[in-house]
Write a protein that holds these residues in place. Structure first.
Motif, PDB file in Angstrom:
ATOM      1  N   ARG A 154       0.839  -1.202   0.000  1.00  0.00           N
ATOM      2  CA  ARG A 154       0.000   0.000   0.000  1.00  0.00           C
ATOM      3  C   ARG A 154       0.873   1.249   0.000  1.00  0.00           C
ATOM      4  NH1 ARG A 154      -5.296  -0.013   0.861  1.00  0.00           N
ATOM      5  NH2 ARG A 154      -5.125   2.054   1.759  1.00  0.00           N
ATOM      6  N   ILE A 155       0.526   2.188  -0.865  1.00  0.00           N
ATOM      7  CA  ILE A 155       1.237   3.462  -0.910  1.00  0.00           C
ATOM      8  C   ILE A 155       0.465   4.434  -0.024  1.00  0.00           C
ATOM      9  CG2 ILE A 155       1.978   5.364  -2.382  1.00  0.00           C
ATOM     10  CD1 ILE A 155       2.189   3.315  -4.667  1.00  0.00           C
ATOM     11  N   PRO A 156       1.131   5.035   0.943  1.00  0.00           N
ATOM     12  CA  PRO A 156       0.447   5.973   1.831  1.00  0.00           C
ATOM     13  C   PRO A 156      -0.226   7.116   1.067  1.00  0.00           C
ATOM     14  CG  PRO A 156       2.588   5.392   2.709  1.00  0.00           C
ATOM     15  CD  PRO A 156       2.526   4.833   1.316  1.00  0.00           C
ATOM     16  N   ASP A 157      -1.218   7.709   1.689  1.00  0.00           N
ATOM     17  CA  ASP A 157      -2.082   8.689   1.047  1.00  0.00           C
ATOM     18  C   ASP A 157      -1.339   9.891   0.462  1.00  0.00           C
ATOM     19  OD1 ASP A 157      -4.753   9.227   0.334  1.00  0.00           O
ATOM     20  OD2 ASP A 157      -4.900  10.727   1.933  1.00  0.00           O
ATOM     21  N   LYS A 158      -0.463  10.502   1.222  1.00  0.00           N
ATOM     22  CA  LYS A 158       0.201  11.722   0.746  1.00  0.00           C
ATOM     23  C   LYS A 158       1.075  11.460  -0.482  1.00  0.00           C
ATOM     24  CE  LYS A 158       1.343  14.884   3.719  1.00  0.00           C
ATOM     25  NZ  LYS A 158       2.053  15.648   4.765  1.00  0.00           N
ATOM     26  N   PRO A 159       1.951  10.444  -0.467  1.00  0.00           N
ATOM     27  CA  PRO A 159       2.728  10.193  -1.685  1.00  0.00           C
ATOM     28  C   PRO A 159       1.859   9.722  -2.849  1.00  0.00           C
ATOM     29  CG  PRO A 159       3.448   8.729   0.092  1.00  0.00           C
ATOM     30  CD  PRO A 159       2.428   9.648   0.655  1.00  0.00           C
ATOM     31  N   ARG A 160       0.768   9.020  -2.550  1.00  0.00           N
ATOM     32  CA  ARG A 160      -0.152   8.603  -3.615  1.00  0.00           C
ATOM     33  C   ARG A 160      -0.730   9.831  -4.309  1.00  0.00           C
ATOM     34  NH1 ARG A 160      -5.125   4.707  -2.295  1.00  0.00           N
ATOM     35  NH2 ARG A 160      -3.465   3.918  -1.008  1.00  0.00           N
ATOM     36  N   ARG A 161      -1.153  10.813  -3.532  1.00  0.00           N
ATOM     37  CA  ARG A 161      -1.695  12.047  -4.121  1.00  0.00           C
ATOM     38  C   ARG A 161      -0.636  12.767  -4.942  1.00  0.00           C
ATOM     39  NH1 ARG A 161      -4.219  13.041   1.162  1.00  0.00           N
ATOM     40  NH2 ARG A 161      -2.403  14.354   1.528  1.00  0.00           N
ATOM     41  N   ARG A 162       0.595  12.781  -4.446  1.00  0.00           N
ATOM     42  CA  ARG A 162       1.678  13.442  -5.189  1.00  0.00           C
ATOM     43  C   ARG A 162       1.951  12.744  -6.512  1.00  0.00           C
ATOM     44  NH1 ARG A 162       5.276  14.210   0.173  1.00  0.00           N
ATOM     45  NH2 ARG A 162       4.365  16.178   0.875  1.00  0.00           N
ATOM     46  N   LEU A 163       1.907  11.421  -6.510  1.00  0.00           N
ATOM     47  CA  LEU A 163       2.111  10.673  -7.756  1.00  0.00           C
ATOM     48  C   LEU A 163       0.967  10.924  -8.734  1.00  0.00           C
ATOM     49  CD1 LEU A 163       3.513   7.334  -6.313  1.00  0.00           C
ATOM     50  CD2 LEU A 163       4.764   9.052  -7.648  1.00  0.00           C
ATOM     51  N   LEU A 164      -0.252  11.010  -8.234  1.00  0.00           N
ATOM     52  CA  LEU A 164      -1.386  11.306  -9.113  1.00  0.00           C
ATOM     53  C   LEU A 164      -1.302  12.730  -9.652  1.00  0.00           C
ATOM     54  CD1 LEU A 164      -4.242   9.440  -7.235  1.00  0.00           C
ATOM     55  CD2 LEU A 164      -3.222   8.836  -9.440  1.00  0.00           C
ATOM     56  N   ASP A 165      -0.818  13.666  -8.841  1.00  0.00           N
ATOM     57  CA  ASP A 165      -0.597  15.034  -9.324  1.00  0.00           C
ATOM     58  C   ASP A 165       0.459  15.046 -10.429  1.00  0.00           C
ATOM     59  OD1 ASP A 165      -2.474  16.046  -7.559  1.00  0.00           O
ATOM     60  OD2 ASP A 165      -0.986  16.745  -6.098  1.00  0.00           O
ATOM     61  N   ALA A 166       1.507  14.248 -10.250  1.00  0.00           N
ATOM     62  CA  ALA A 166       2.550  14.143 -11.276  1.00  0.00           C
ATOM     63  C   ALA A 166       1.971  13.558 -12.558  1.00  0.00           C
ATOM     64  CB  ALA A 166       3.712  13.293 -10.771  1.00  0.00           C
ATOM     65  N   ALA A 167       1.041  12.632 -12.415  1.00  0.00           N
ATOM     66  CA  ALA A 167       0.393  12.045 -13.597  1.00  0.00           C
ATOM     67  C   ALA A 167      -0.443  13.098 -14.325  1.00  0.00           C
ATOM     68  CB  ALA A 167      -0.474  10.866 -13.189  1.00  0.00           C
ATOM     69  N   LYS A 168      -1.138  13.924 -13.570  1.00  0.00           N
ATOM     70  CA  LYS A 168      -1.936  14.996 -14.196  1.00  0.00           C
ATOM     71  C   LYS A 168      -1.047  15.967 -14.953  1.00  0.00           C
ATOM     72  CE  LYS A 168      -5.644  14.911 -10.809  1.00  0.00           C
ATOM     73  NZ  LYS A 168      -6.259  15.607  -9.667  1.00  0.00           N
ATOM     74  N   ALA A 169       0.168  16.157 -14.451  1.00  0.00           N
ATOM     75  CA  ALA A 169       1.118  17.053 -15.110  1.00  0.00           C
ATOM     76  C   ALA A 169       1.848  16.374 -16.271  1.00  0.00           C
ATOM     77  CB  ALA A 169       2.131  17.567 -14.084  1.00  0.00           C
ATOM     78  N   GLY A 170       1.557  15.089 -16.499  1.00  0.00           N
ATOM     79  CA  GLY A 170       2.166  14.365 -17.606  1.00  0.00           C
ATOM     80  C   GLY A 170       3.554  13.825 -17.315  1.00  0.00           C
ATOM     81  N   LEU A 171       3.927  13.753 -16.049  1.00  0.00           N
ATOM     82  CA  LEU A 171       5.268  13.302 -15.686  1.00  0.00           C
ATOM     83  C   LEU A 171       5.379  11.797 -15.507  1.00  0.00           C
ATOM     84  CD1 LEU A 171       6.084  16.101 -13.099  1.00  0.00           C
ATOM     85  CD2 LEU A 171       6.824  15.952 -15.490  1.00  0.00           C
ATOM     86  N   VAL A 172       4.249  11.136 -15.318  1.00  0.00           N
ATOM     87  CA  VAL A 172       4.235   9.686 -15.104  1.00  0.00           C
ATOM     88  C   VAL A 172       2.872   9.166 -15.558  1.00  0.00           C
ATOM     89  CG1 VAL A 172       3.442   9.856 -12.702  1.00  0.00           C
ATOM     90  CG2 VAL A 172       4.774   7.887 -13.406  1.00  0.00           C
ATOM     91  N   ASP A 173       2.839   7.929 -15.994  1.00  0.00           N
ATOM     92  CA  ASP A 173       1.604   7.347 -16.513  1.00  0.00           C
ATOM     93  C   ASP A 173       0.992   6.415 -15.469  1.00  0.00           C
ATOM     94  OD1 ASP A 173      -0.449   6.579 -18.215  1.00  0.00           O
ATOM     95  OD2 ASP A 173       0.768   5.083 -19.244  1.00  0.00           O
ATOM     96  N   VAL A 174       0.227   6.980 -14.542  1.00  0.00           N
ATOM     97  CA  VAL A 174      -0.476   6.192 -13.540  1.00  0.00           C
ATOM     98  C   VAL A 174      -1.890   6.737 -13.378  1.00  0.00           C
ATOM     99  CG1 VAL A 174       1.583   5.531 -12.219  1.00  0.00           C
ATOM    100  CG2 VAL A 174       0.329   7.584 -11.589  1.00  0.00           C
ATOM    101  N   THR A 175      -2.773   5.885 -12.884  1.00  0.00           N
ATOM    102  CA  THR A 175      -4.150   6.270 -12.583  1.00  0.00           C
ATOM    103  C   THR A 175      -4.481   5.761 -11.179  1.00  0.00           C
ATOM    104  OG1 THR A 175      -5.148   4.237 -13.388  1.00  0.00           O
ATOM    105  CG2 THR A 175      -4.777   5.980 -15.028  1.00  0.00           C
ATOM    106  N   PRO A 176      -5.561   6.230 -10.578  1.00  0.00           N
ATOM    107  CA  PRO A 176      -5.946   5.702  -9.265  1.00  0.00           C
ATOM    108  C   PRO A 176      -6.098   4.187  -9.259  1.00  0.00           C
ATOM    109  CG  PRO A 176      -7.183   7.682  -9.712  1.00  0.00           C
ATOM    110  CD  PRO A 176      -6.429   7.345 -10.976  1.00  0.00           C
ATOM    111  N   ALA A 177      -6.546   3.628 -10.358  1.00  0.00           N
ATOM    112  CA  ALA A 177      -6.737   2.176 -10.450  1.00  0.00           C
ATOM    113  C   ALA A 177      -5.413   1.417 -10.361  1.00  0.00           C
ATOM    114  CB  ALA A 177      -7.452   1.820 -11.741  1.00  0.00           C
ATOM    115  N   ASP A 178      -4.300   2.086 -10.650  1.00  0.00           N
ATOM    116  CA  ASP A 178      -2.991   1.434 -10.548  1.00  0.00           C
ATOM    117  C   ASP A 178      -2.581   1.202  -9.096  1.00  0.00           C
ATOM    118  OD1 ASP A 178      -2.505   1.340 -13.322  1.00  0.00           O
ATOM    119  OD2 ASP A 178      -1.855   3.433 -13.299  1.00  0.00           O
ATOM    120  N   PHE A 179      -3.177   1.926  -8.190  1.00  0.00           N
ATOM    121  CA  PHE A 179      -2.799   1.825  -6.787  1.00  0.00           C
ATOM    122  C   PHE A 179      -3.595   0.777  -6.013  1.00  0.00           C
ATOM    123  CE2 PHE A 179      -1.539   6.110  -8.017  1.00  0.00           C
ATOM    124  CZ  PHE A 179      -0.224   6.093  -7.612  1.00  0.00           C
TER     125      PHE A 179
END
Length: 66
Positions: A30-55
């Motif tokens: 499990r990825i903790p909430d705060k880093p999960r949100r940061r990774l999703l923010d990075a995805a919105k910015a086009g820096l990484v290809d992840v979605t909530p379903a990936d977690f």
């Protein structure tokens, strides 16, 4: 792991804990909430290809919030 740590704004050791079993002092995948949100923010910015379903299974159907 370095890029994930950079995008999640945490240390590589912290990211490694996500891959370690709970019995071994980790989070059991499990990825903790705060880093999960940061990774999703990075995805919105086009820096990484992840979605909530990936977690977690159930994010798309709403099951994860139950």
């Amino acid at each position: 792991m370095k890029r994930t740590a950079y995008l999640a704004e945490c240390t590589v050791n912290y990211v490694h804990r996500w891959t370690t079993r709970v019995e071994g002092g980790g989070t059991g995948g499990r990825i903790p909430d705060k880093p999960r949100r940061r990774l999703l923010d990075a995805a919105k910015a086009g820096l990484v290809d992840v979605t909530p379903a990936d977690f977690e299974q159930g994010w798309e159907s709403g099951e994860a919030t139950k």
